[in-house]
Design an enzyme around this catalytic site. Sequence first.
Site, PDB file in Angstrom:
ATOM      1  N   CYS A  75      -9.656   5.860   1.976  1.00 15.29           N
ATOM      2  CA  CYS A  75     -10.281   7.246   2.037  1.00 15.29           C
ATOM      3  C   CYS A  75      -9.935   7.764   0.587  1.00 15.29           C
ATOM      4  CB  CYS A  75      -9.694   7.915   3.247  1.00 15.29           C
ATOM      5  SG  CYS A  75     -10.611   9.668   3.178  1.00 15.29           S
TER       6      CYS A  75
ATOM      7  N   CYS B  99      -8.942  11.176  11.362  1.00 12.86           N
ATOM      8  CA  CYS B  99     -10.072  12.344  11.945  1.00 12.86           C
ATOM      9  C   CYS B  99     -10.962  11.452  13.027  1.00 12.86           C
ATOM     10  CB  CYS B  99     -10.694  12.978  10.863  1.00 12.86           C
ATOM     11  SG  CYS B  99     -11.978  14.084  11.425  1.00 12.86           S
TER      12      CYS B  99
END
Length: 379
Positions: free
Chosen positions: A99, A195
Site C-alpha cells: 500500500c 481497512c
Amino acid sequence: MSAPRIMVGVSGGVDSSVAAWRLVQQGEPVAGLFMQNWADDGSGECRAEDDRRDAVAVCGLLGIPFHFRDFSSEYWNGVFEHFLAEYAAGRTPNPDVLCNREVKFKHFLDAARELGAERIATGHYARIAREGNQWLLLRGADRSKDQSYFLHQLGQAQLSATLFPIGDLNKSDLRRMARDANLPTHAKKDSTGICFIGERDFREFLGQYLPARQGRIVDPDGAEIAEHPGVFYFTLGQREGLNIGGVRGRPAAPWYVVGKDVASNTLYVDQDRESPWLMSTELVSENAHWIAGAPPAARFECTAQTRYRQPDEACTVQVRDDGSLHVRFPTPQRAVTPGQSLVLYQGDVCLGGAVIAATDAPLEQRLRPTPSPFEVSAA
C-alpha cells in the site's frame, strides 16, 4: 488561493492530524488530502466515511484546504489482487508494504503534484535524513511505533519529496500535543489491521474471495490431530483459532502451526512454542529493493527484522546474481514466514528489504519441491 507547498495525507487519525498541525505551526503552506483506498462493500465494517469526516474537521480547524481522492481501483489492482494471490499460494502477505509503495507514495504523490504541491507529508513514525546526495530512511524515534519496516520499498525519488513530521515524537507526546491543540482526533483510538477487513472476522472475509476446504491437521509425523476450516487462514507460529480440544495421548498444552501444505490442504502443528520445526537459520528472498539504489556490498553484515516489531537480529547477507538475497542468522529464528518482508538495517538506517521466498526450516524443506532455492549461485 496559491497552491500548497506541502500536501498532507490526512487519514482522520491522530498521527496525520498532528503531522498537519506541526506543519501549519511552522508556517508551511499546507493542504490535506484524504485517500479512499477501499470501495464500500456494504458491510459497514470499513470506517472510511467516519475517517473522512474527522479529516475534514481537522482541516477545518487548521484552516487548510481539504481534498479527496478515490484510489480504490488502484488499491485493488496494486495491493488486493496480490494479497489474494499470496494467500492462495499458502503464503502470508504484508499488504501495508505494498500500500505504501503502490498507493501512498505513488498515486498520492502524483495527485499532490497535480494539485501544485512540491512535497507530501504523512503521519508515519519514521525519519528522513540527507547525507550528501543520498536520502536516508531512519527509524522513528519511538521504537515501539517505528514504521520504517513498512516503508522499506521507498526509493530516492520518494524520500526526496516526502516529510515525516511526527517521526521525532513519542506517541505519548503526540497525544498530549493533539489534546493541547484541541484537535478533534486527540482521543481517537489507533486503527489496527487492514481497512478492507475492519472489525469483521478475517476468515469470513477471506472466504468471500478464496473458498476454503476443510482438511487435516496433523503433527510433523503425520498423525491426525483434528480438522481445519481452510489452510489459507493460518500462518506459521499461530496459536489462536486452531480449536484443537483435548487429544488422547497428548499433553494438555497449546498447539502451534509449524507448516502448511496447500497442495494437500494439510496443516501441521506441534505443541512446543519453540518447536524445532519452526526454527530456521537461513532464508532466501525475492529480488531485493535498496533505498540507496544499490546494496552496500555483495556480501555484508547488518541486522534484520522478519516481522514488524521484532527485535533486531544479526545476520549476514549475500546478494545473488539475480538480485535475490541469501541471508544467514547466527541464532535460530522462530516462524520466519514466506510472503512476509525481510527488512535490513544498519543501526537506525533502513537499507531496504525483500519478500521472504523460502527458509531452511525442517518441515518447509521436507515439503518443498526440488530443486532447492538455496542452490542458486551467488554473486
